[in-house]
Design a protein around this motif. Structure first.
Motif, short mmCIF file in Angstrom:
data_model
loop_
_atom_site.label_atom_id
_atom_site.label_comp_id
_atom_site.label_asym_id
_atom_site.label_seq_id
_atom_site.Cartn_x
_atom_site.Cartn_y
_atom_site.Cartn_z
N ALA A 24 2.71 6.82 -9.05
CA ALA A 24 1.59 5.98 -8.61
C ALA A 24 0.55 6.81 -7.87
O ALA A 24 -0.67 6.64 -8.07
N LEU A 25 1.00 7.72 -7.02
CA LEU A 25 0.07 8.54 -6.25
C LEU A 25 -0.70 9.49 -7.17
O LEU A 25 -1.91 9.69 -7.00
N GLY A 26 -0.02 10.06 -8.14
CA GLY A 26 -0.70 10.95 -9.08
C GLY A 26 -1.80 10.24 -9.84
O GLY A 26 -2.92 10.75 -9.98
N ALA A 27 -1.50 9.03 -10.33
CA ALA A 27 -2.51 8.26 -11.06
C ALA A 27 -3.67 7.87 -10.16
O ALA A 27 -4.84 7.94 -10.56
N LEU A 28 -3.36 7.46 -8.94
CA LEU A 28 -4.42 7.09 -7.99
C LEU A 28 -5.34 8.28 -7.71
O LEU A 28 -6.57 8.16 -7.75
N LEU A 29 -4.74 9.43 -7.41
CA LEU A 29 -5.55 10.60 -7.07
C LEU A 29 -6.35 11.10 -8.27
O LEU A 29 -7.46 11.60 -8.10
N LEU A 78 0.82 -1.21 0.00
CA LEU A 78 0.00 0.00 0.00
C LEU A 78 0.86 1.26 0.00
O LEU A 78 0.60 2.21 -0.75
N ARG A 79 1.90 1.26 0.83
CA ARG A 79 2.74 2.46 0.91
C ARG A 79 3.50 2.71 -0.38
O ARG A 79 4.00 3.82 -0.60
N ASP A 80 3.59 1.70 -1.25
CA ASP A 80 4.22 1.91 -2.56
C ASP A 80 3.44 2.94 -3.37
O ASP A 80 3.99 3.58 -4.27
#
Length: 350
Positions: A186-191, A178-180
């Protein structure tokens, strides 16, 4: 703390921690908790991401994972509540035991692994929520999901119509990989996916991002860049830590995330550093167990704070103690409102 509360906490601490927590929720639902509602005043009331709250002391996610105590919690002193984390499908979480008290350290270690009833059950409870309090939902991902990033958007779509804000939780250490998702790409795509789900709501709500305390330097700057560019409305800093420095309790070697007093300095430094990287409001979490510590986080750069582990040791009356103490400190320092104090002591933590 009242004598009855002291005796109750003493009795609960003789039990397995997870069982004690379940009993505490049952007692709240039976009407045995505070009933006065949140304290407020012109000094304490504030606004976070466009949401008016009566005071800046919030309940952190994890206390009411399944939104089963909303009516009882609405009568406590919290200025806002966050429930969850909720995942698309129900899941049992990690094997027990998975919650440990570190009494000598005024701390806890948990490795729950997002145990919850799933978004459908939680959405049904949120649909029947009391209308007065500010209530948010922590969004999680299923352990065995093939697309953890999509899980967050799915939970928001299902539960978003019933809450005032939602928090993307990519910082729990207890769900593998999860912390990956805190990495920049990855965070940009998720958000982006979460914000698309938010835009599709009939009444879009603010989306917050909860981060780990073990980030620093370039990694923290990347998180801030992504938050600034994706439409996130606030940052929750921080979740639990994997650091075990200085612990005294024999349970210190247990696997999981550490919360409570040992996290205070680490998380407060993250708040201060983050506040130099973004104009977004920050909700400070980690080791808050007194009005002095709540005030320190606010002066470090937090617009509001949340607590959870301190309730194990201080009880629900701690919430009113903190709000009363905050008001006294604001008056002593000549601040007309909590917002005026935000960041006034940042330099002490950089």
């Amino acid at each position: 703390m009242r004598l009855v509360e002291q005796l109750g906490l003493r009795a609960l601490r003789q039990l397995d921690p997870e069982r004690a927590h379940g009993i505490a929720l049952s007692l709240l639902n039976a009407g045995l908790g505070p009933r006065g509602g949140p304290k407020t005043s012109s000094r304490l009331s504030t606004t976070i991401a466009g949401i008016a709250i009566p005071n800046p002391v919030g309940l952190a996610a994890g206390f009411d994972k399944n939104a089963t105590a909303l009516n009882a919690l609405a009568k406590t002193g919290f200025g806002f509540l966050e429930v969850g984390a909720a995942t698309p499908w129900p899941q049992p979480g990690n094997p027990k035991p998975r919650l440990f008290r570190l009494t000598q350290d005024q701390a806890a270690i948990n490795r729950f692994g997002f145990n919850n009833d799933g978004m459908d059950a939680i959405a049904a409870r949120l649909a029947a929520r009391p209308k007065g309090p500010v209530i948010g939902l922590n969004l999680g991902a299923n352990k065995d999901s093939a697309d953890k990033a999509d899980d967050f958007a799915r939970v928001l779509t299902r539960c978003g119509p019933h809450v005032d804000f939602a928090t993307v939780n990519v910082s729990s250490p207890n769900t593998e990989k999860l912390r990956d998702l805190q990495g920049k790409a990855a965070l940009g795509a998720l958000l982006d996916g979460v914000m698309d789900a938010r835009a599709a709501l009939a009444h879009p709500i603010p989306v917050f991002l909860k981060i780990a305390p073990d980030l620093e330097g370039d990694a923290l700057a990347e998180i801030a860049d992504v938050a600034n560019s994706t439409g996130v409305a606030a940052i929750v800093a921080t979740n639990t830590t994997l650091d075990r420095t200085g612990l005294q309790a024999p349970q210190a070697a247990e696997v999981g995330g550490l919360s409570g007093q040992p996290l205070f300095e680490k998380s407060t430094r993250v708040v201060a550093q983050l506040s130099t990287l973004t104009e977004l409001p920050i909700i400070g979490v980690g080791g808050v167990g007194s009005a002095e510590q709540a005030y320190a986080k606010i002066r470090a750069g937090a617009s509001a704070i949340q607590l959870y582990t301190a309730l194990v040791y201080g009880g629900m009356s701690l919430v009113d103690d903190i709000t009363h103490g905050l008001e006294e400190r604001l008056a002593e320092d000549g601040f007309a409102n909590i917002a005026d104090a935000v960041g006034s002591g940042r330099a002490d933590w950089l």
